[in-house]
Design an enzyme around this catalytic site. Structure first.
Site, short mmCIF file in Angstrom:
data_model
loop_
_atom_site.label_atom_id
_atom_site.label_comp_id
_atom_site.label_asym_id
_atom_site.label_seq_id
_atom_site.Cartn_x
_atom_site.Cartn_y
_atom_site.Cartn_z
N ASP A 167 10.74 1.38 -1.13
CA ASP A 167 11.28 -0.12 -0.30
C ASP A 167 10.79 -0.71 0.33
O ASP A 167 9.79 -0.20 1.22
CB ASP A 167 13.10 0.27 0.06
CG ASP A 167 13.75 -1.43 -0.14
OD1 ASP A 167 13.15 -2.31 -0.44
OD2 ASP A 167 15.02 -0.82 0.44
N HIS A 227 3.43 -5.08 -3.79
CA HIS A 227 3.38 -3.52 -4.63
C HIS A 227 1.94 -3.42 -4.88
O HIS A 227 2.04 -1.72 -4.96
CB HIS A 227 3.55 -4.89 -5.79
CG HIS A 227 5.20 -4.73 -6.40
ND1 HIS A 227 6.45 -4.54 -4.93
CD2 HIS A 227 5.81 -6.17 -6.07
CE1 HIS A 227 7.38 -5.10 -5.50
NE2 HIS A 227 6.77 -5.96 -6.35
N ARG A 263 14.12 -9.63 -11.21
CA ARG A 263 13.80 -10.71 -10.73
C ARG A 263 13.14 -11.81 -11.30
O ARG A 263 12.52 -11.36 -12.51
CB ARG A 263 12.68 -9.65 -10.29
CG ARG A 263 13.24 -8.79 -8.61
CD ARG A 263 12.57 -7.81 -8.59
NE ARG A 263 13.03 -7.16 -7.11
CZ ARG A 263 12.35 -6.00 -6.19
NH1 ARG A 263 11.89 -6.79 -5.63
NH2 ARG A 263 13.21 -5.52 -5.36
N LEU A 319 1.40 20.47 -9.91
CA LEU A 319 2.57 18.96 -8.99
C LEU A 319 3.05 18.48 -10.57
O LEU A 319 2.60 17.22 -11.48
CB LEU A 319 1.29 18.30 -8.35
CG LEU A 319 2.80 16.54 -7.52
CD1 LEU A 319 3.54 17.32 -7.10
CD2 LEU A 319 1.79 15.89 -6.61
N ARG A 348 13.95 7.39 1.78
CA ARG A 348 13.60 5.67 1.28
C ARG A 348 13.18 4.85 2.59
O ARG A 348 14.20 5.28 3.84
CB ARG A 348 15.66 5.05 1.27
CG ARG A 348 15.25 3.39 0.79
CD ARG A 348 16.72 2.59 0.59
NE ARG A 348 16.60 2.23 -0.23
CZ ARG A 348 17.29 1.26 -1.12
NH1 ARG A 348 18.44 2.08 -1.34
NH2 ARG A 348 17.47 -0.27 -0.63
N LEU A 352 21.55 4.58 -1.72
CA LEU A 352 21.37 5.08 -2.70
C LEU A 352 20.54 4.35 -3.59
O LEU A 352 19.71 4.28 -4.68
CB LEU A 352 21.47 6.35 -3.31
CG LEU A 352 21.11 7.37 -3.96
CD1 LEU A 352 20.22 8.01 -2.95
CD2 LEU A 352 22.65 8.46 -3.84
C1 FPP Z 1 10.83 -2.07 -3.33
O1 FPP Z 1 10.28 -2.73 -2.96
C2 FPP Z 1 9.45 -1.84 -4.40
C3 FPP Z 1 9.45 -2.13 -5.58
C4 FPP Z 1 11.01 -3.03 -6.33
C5 FPP Z 1 8.87 -1.45 -6.70
C6 FPP Z 1 8.22 -0.69 -6.12
C7 FPP Z 1 7.10 0.07 -6.60
C8 FPP Z 1 5.63 -0.01 -6.51
C9 FPP Z 1 5.18 1.02 -5.17
C10 FPP Z 1 4.32 0.44 -7.75
C11 FPP Z 1 3.57 0.84 -7.42
C12 FPP Z 1 4.43 1.89 -8.11
C13 FPP Z 1 3.99 3.23 -8.35
C14 FPP Z 1 4.65 4.11 -9.12
C15 FPP Z 1 2.61 3.26 -8.88
P1 FPP Z 1 10.79 -4.23 -2.82
O2 FPP Z 1 10.01 -5.48 -3.71
O3 FPP Z 1 12.69 -4.70 -2.93
O4 FPP Z 1 10.57 -5.13 -1.01
P2 FPP Z 1 11.87 -6.02 0.00
O5 FPP Z 1 13.33 -5.69 -0.03
O6 FPP Z 1 11.08 -6.01 0.86
O7 FPP Z 1 11.77 -7.31 -0.86
#
Ligand code: FPP
Length: 232
Positions: free
Chosen positions: A12, A29, A63, A123, A180, A187
């Protein structure tokens, strides 16, 4: 030091990381994908056997379409461009979630990575996409009902193991530690069944900033805990 066999991450804070730099969310991301590479390396270094990442939830489809599209493209690109290295390092890629929701190109890239890394066993990297804990349990319940209706199982015999064996990846052990990032303490529908006895760790660092030192600190925190699984 006791090393968790299975660590699961709720990654997150990508959006906040980008906003604090005046960048579009997708840049967060992309930086998050670099953190994934670091965490895979750290897990390999410490001999962790299972690493589960919450990459995209069933709720994330709501989103903005541009962000969803960019995230799906990033996921596909990430596995395609890392699959050779992952295979060389002994990492088996597995995917869990509602596969049929995914754009075809993303699903194909994920399926190819699963196939190419299938023999690897150092892994297991489990990527959760279009994943929801309640959806997973509901799907298991539906399978149980179908099995009972078809006479394959006796409904009075249904127990915890009957449910567990119908989850997405029944052979993957429950997580020992769930981390987290970004300071949130929820969760968020992640591994609801599997987290029954998991240790929880909430860290303030935003996911794209999560590094080897943060990983080591999480392991130390885990090693300091005493797990009793409801016993004394
Ligand atoms: C949450 O942060 C994150 C996500 C919804 C996407 C997670 C994806 C990646 C890390 C991309 C790569 C993943 C892999 C497995 C290669 P948020 O966007 O909700 O952040 P915020 O709460 O600060 O807005």
């Amino acid at each position: 030091m006791e090393i968790p066999r299975h660590i699961a991450f709720i990654m997150d804070g990508n959006g906040r990381w980008a906003r604090s730099r005046g960048l579009p969310r997708i840049k967060g991301h992309e930086a998050g994908a670099e953190a994934v590479r670091r965490v895979v390396a750290a897990a390999l270094r410490h001999g962790v056997r299972y690493l589960t990442l919450y990459a995209f939830s069933v709720e994330n489809w709501s989103r903005p379409q541009a962000e969803v599209k960019a995230l799906m493209r990033l996921l596909g690109r990430f596995v395609s461009s890392n699959v050779d290295e992952l295979r060389r390092k002994g990492v088996r890629v597995r995917v869990m979630g509602r596969r049929s929701d995914l754009p075809r190109a993303t699903d194909r890239a994920l399926a190819a990575a699963e196939l190419e890394t299938a023999p690897c066993s150092k892994l297991q990297l489990v990527i959760c996409v279009s994943y929801g804990g309640r959806t997973e349990i509901a799907e298991a319940a539906r399978r149980l009902a179908l099995d009972a209706a078809a006479g394959r199982i006796d409904p009075t015999s249904i127990d915890e193991s009957a449910v567990a064996s119908r989850l997405y990846l029944p052979d993957v052990p429950d997580p020992d530690l769930v981390v987290r990032t970004s300071g949130e303490r929820r969760l968020s529908n992640f591994l609801l069944w599997q987290c029954a006895y998991a240790e929880m760790l909430f860290v303030p660092v935003l996911w794209p900033d999560f590094d080897m030192a943060d990983f080591d600190a999480a392991l130390e925190d885990y090693a300091s805990r005493s797990r009793r699984f409801g016993g004394v």
